[in-house]
Design a protein around this motif. Structure first.
Motif, PDB file in Angstrom:
ATOM      1  N   THR A 276      10.485  -8.176  11.481  1.00  0.00           N
ATOM      2  CA  THR A 276      10.102  -6.849  11.282  1.00  0.00           C
ATOM      3  C   THR A 276      11.366  -6.165  12.592  1.00  0.00           C
ATOM      4  OG1 THR A 276       8.410  -7.637  10.598  1.00  0.00           O
ATOM      5  CG2 THR A 276       7.887  -5.904  12.353  1.00  0.00           C
ATOM      6  N   PRO A 277      11.267  -4.972  12.849  1.00  0.00           N
ATOM      7  CA  PRO A 277      12.292  -4.097  13.819  1.00  0.00           C
ATOM      8  C   PRO A 277      10.937  -3.532  15.074  1.00  0.00           C
ATOM      9  CG  PRO A 277      12.226  -2.899  11.702  1.00  0.00           C
ATOM     10  CD  PRO A 277      11.473  -4.243  11.416  1.00  0.00           C
ATOM     11  N   ARG A 278      11.741  -4.039  15.885  1.00  0.00           N
ATOM     12  CA  ARG A 278      10.762  -3.329  17.073  1.00  0.00           C
ATOM     13  C   ARG A 278      11.580  -2.190  17.914  1.00  0.00           C
ATOM     14  NH1 ARG A 278      12.038  -5.425  22.664  1.00  0.00           N
ATOM     15  NH2 ARG A 278      10.098  -5.525  23.738  1.00  0.00           N
TER      16      ARG A 278
ATOM     17  N   SER B  99       0.932  -1.129   0.154  1.00  0.00           N
ATOM     18  CA  SER B  99       0.146  -0.029   0.121  1.00  0.00           C
ATOM     19  C   SER B  99       0.755   1.351   0.158  1.00  0.00           C
ATOM     20  CB  SER B  99      -1.067  -0.069   1.398  1.00  0.00           C
ATOM     21  OG  SER B  99      -0.598   0.104   2.745  1.00  0.00           O
ATOM     22  N   GLY B 100       2.171   0.931   0.050  1.00  0.00           N
ATOM     23  CA  GLY B 100       3.226   2.531   0.812  1.00  0.00           C
ATOM     24  C   GLY B 100       3.338   3.412   1.536  1.00  0.00           C
ATOM     25  N   ARG B 101       2.537   2.642   2.711  1.00  0.00           N
ATOM     26  CA  ARG B 101       2.405   3.343   4.211  1.00  0.00           C
ATOM     27  C   ARG B 101       2.692   2.457   5.295  1.00  0.00           C
ATOM     28  NH1 ARG B 101      -4.123   3.730   5.344  1.00  0.00           N
ATOM     29  NH2 ARG B 101      -3.988   5.645   4.413  1.00  0.00           N
ATOM     30  N   ALA B 102       3.535   2.818   6.092  1.00  0.00           N
ATOM     31  CA  ALA B 102       4.271   2.004   6.888  1.00  0.00           C
ATOM     32  C   ALA B 102       2.997   0.942   8.019  1.00  0.00           C
ATOM     33  CB  ALA B 102       4.776   2.858   7.865  1.00  0.00           C
ATOM     34  N   HIS B 103       3.162   0.143   8.642  1.00  0.00           N
ATOM     35  CA  HIS B 103       2.352  -0.791   9.697  1.00  0.00           C
ATOM     36  C   HIS B 103       2.664  -0.917  10.690  1.00  0.00           C
ATOM     37  CE1 HIS B 103       0.197  -4.096   9.845  1.00  0.00           C
ATOM     38  NE2 HIS B 103      -0.931  -3.422  10.648  1.00  0.00           N
ATOM     39  N   PHE B 104       2.868   0.347  11.077  1.00  0.00           N
ATOM     40  CA  PHE B 104       3.086  -0.366  13.065  1.00  0.00           C
ATOM     41  C   PHE B 104       1.771  -0.934  13.865  1.00  0.00           C
ATOM     42  CE2 PHE B 104       5.103   3.579  11.307  1.00  0.00           C
ATOM     43  CZ  PHE B 104       5.696   3.666  12.381  1.00  0.00           C
ATOM     44  N   VAL B 105       2.336  -1.485  14.600  1.00  0.00           N
ATOM     45  CA  VAL B 105       1.334  -2.709  15.468  1.00  0.00           C
ATOM     46  C   VAL B 105       1.812  -2.088  17.153  1.00  0.00           C
ATOM     47  CG1 VAL B 105       1.537  -4.648  15.728  1.00  0.00           C
ATOM     48  CG2 VAL B 105       1.466  -4.716  13.568  1.00  0.00           C
ATOM     49  N   LEU B 106       0.968  -1.500  17.359  1.00  0.00           N
ATOM     50  CA  LEU B 106       1.343  -1.154  19.545  1.00  0.00           C
ATOM     51  C   LEU B 106       0.525  -2.119  20.306  1.00  0.00           C
ATOM     52  CD1 LEU B 106       1.770   1.154  17.569  1.00  0.00           C
ATOM     53  CD2 LEU B 106       0.393   2.400  19.308  1.00  0.00           C
TER      54      LEU B 106
ATOM     55  N   ALA C 212      -1.042 -13.264   9.077  1.00  0.00           N
ATOM     56  CA  ALA C 212      -2.257 -13.295   8.433  1.00  0.00           C
ATOM     57  C   ALA C 212      -2.155 -11.825   8.065  1.00  0.00           C
ATOM     58  CB  ALA C 212      -3.675 -13.527   8.798  1.00  0.00           C
ATOM     59  N   GLN C 213      -1.537 -10.785   8.415  1.00  0.00           N
ATOM     60  CA  GLN C 213      -2.117  -9.555   7.984  1.00  0.00           C
ATOM     61  C   GLN C 213      -0.975  -8.830   6.574  1.00  0.00           C
ATOM     62  OE1 GLN C 213      -2.888  -6.112   9.860  1.00  0.00           O
ATOM     63  NE2 GLN C 213      -4.250  -8.135   9.947  1.00  0.00           N
ATOM     64  N   ILE C 214      -2.504  -7.716   5.437  1.00  0.00           N
ATOM     65  CA  ILE C 214      -1.793  -7.472   4.436  1.00  0.00           C
ATOM     66  C   ILE C 214      -2.337  -6.121   4.670  1.00  0.00           C
ATOM     67  CG2 ILE C 214      -2.226  -7.554   1.958  1.00  0.00           C
ATOM     68  CD1 ILE C 214      -3.154 -10.498   2.335  1.00  0.00           C
ATOM     69  N   PRO C 215      -1.373  -5.115   4.798  1.00  0.00           N
ATOM     70  CA  PRO C 215      -0.140  -5.439   4.460  1.00  0.00           C
ATOM     71  C   PRO C 215       0.546  -5.783   6.009  1.00  0.00           C
ATOM     72  CG  PRO C 215       0.212  -2.818   4.874  1.00  0.00           C
ATOM     73  CD  PRO C 215      -1.564  -3.402   4.690  1.00  0.00           C
ATOM     74  N   PRO C 216       1.897  -6.728   5.843  1.00  0.00           N
ATOM     75  CA  PRO C 216       2.535  -7.181   7.146  1.00  0.00           C
ATOM     76  C   PRO C 216       3.272  -5.835   7.361  1.00  0.00           C
ATOM     77  CG  PRO C 216       4.012  -6.822   5.272  1.00  0.00           C
ATOM     78  CD  PRO C 216       2.660  -6.411   4.923  1.00  0.00           C
ATOM     79  N   PRO C 217       3.865  -6.329   8.855  1.00  0.00           N
ATOM     80  CA  PRO C 217       4.103  -4.966  10.021  1.00  0.00           C
ATOM     81  C   PRO C 217       5.166  -4.066   9.096  1.00  0.00           C
ATOM     82  CG  PRO C 217       3.273  -7.239  11.168  1.00  0.00           C
ATOM     83  CD  PRO C 217       3.473  -7.055   9.713  1.00  0.00           C
ATOM     84  N   SER C 218       5.335  -2.884  10.000  1.00  0.00           N
ATOM     85  CA  SER C 218       6.245  -2.526   9.326  1.00  0.00           C
ATOM     86  C   SER C 218       7.564  -2.657  10.252  1.00  0.00           C
ATOM     87  CB  SER C 218       6.198  -1.014   8.789  1.00  0.00           C
ATOM     88  OG  SER C 218       5.672  -1.176   7.606  1.00  0.00           O
TER      89      SER C 218
END
Length: 174
Positions: free
Chosen positions: A150-152, A15-22, A124-130
């Motif tokens: 993935t960086p943490r 998607s061209g956007r970062a995906h953060f998981v908090l 299963a996430q699309i997009p995957p976490p950045s």
């Protein structure tokens, strides 16, 4: 400021956007600053997955409804919290619900049991976490980040004053 995929270290997304998981500790003093972080990241163009539990999601209903109304790209992921499996009362999903300090260790162990369901969800996430941003008490998220490549980043909600007291070699600049 927009987060573009070419500026993200780790997994890229389509998607061209970062995906953060908090992943906050389920305690108000940790969750509230993480909700602020989620909002700020989303306002700057990132997709955010905010990991919570059913009880904590109901406590954040006003925030969740507000985010939905303004259309920010924040997904609230409600994972089953295994309270009873770890000797906690049913529905004990937040630090302020622990009735005895002797049960705090049980609570932290129940938090660590979220590792497998969270890993399955993130795979299963699309997009995957950045990037995964997790509370410093959630040591187990480092394992997830390594598995996913993935960086943490770790979040510490402690105040500057407490850091200064715990790190005597730090000096206050006047």
């Amino acid at each position: 400021m927009t987060f573009a995929s070419d500026a993200v270290v780790g997994n890229q997304n389509t998607s061209g956007r970062a995906h953060f998981v908090l992943v906050p500790l389920m305690a108000q003093g940790h969750t509230i600053p993480m909700t602020d972080m989620a909002r700020l990241l989303a306002e700057h163009g990132a997709q955010v997955s905010f990991i919570t539990t059913p009880v904590n999601a109901s406590r954040m209903a006003g925030f969740i409804n507000c985010i939905g109304a303004i259309g920010l790209p924040i997904q609230f992921v409600k994972l089953h919290f295994p309270a009873t499996e770890f000797g906690l009362p049913d529905g004990c999903e937040n630090v302020d619900m622990i009735k005895s300090k002797d049960l705090f260790k049980n609570f932290i162990e129940a938090c660590a049991a979220l590792r497998e369901p969270l890993t399955a969800h993130l795979r299963a996430q699309i997009p995957p976490p950045s990037c995964i941003i997790s509370d410093m008490t959630h040591w187990w998220t480092a394992d997830i980040a390594r598995e996913l490549g993935t960086p943490r980043l770790t979040f510490s909600g402690a105040s500057v004053a407490s850091h200064l007291l715990s790190e005597p070699e730090l000096k206050v600049i006047e």
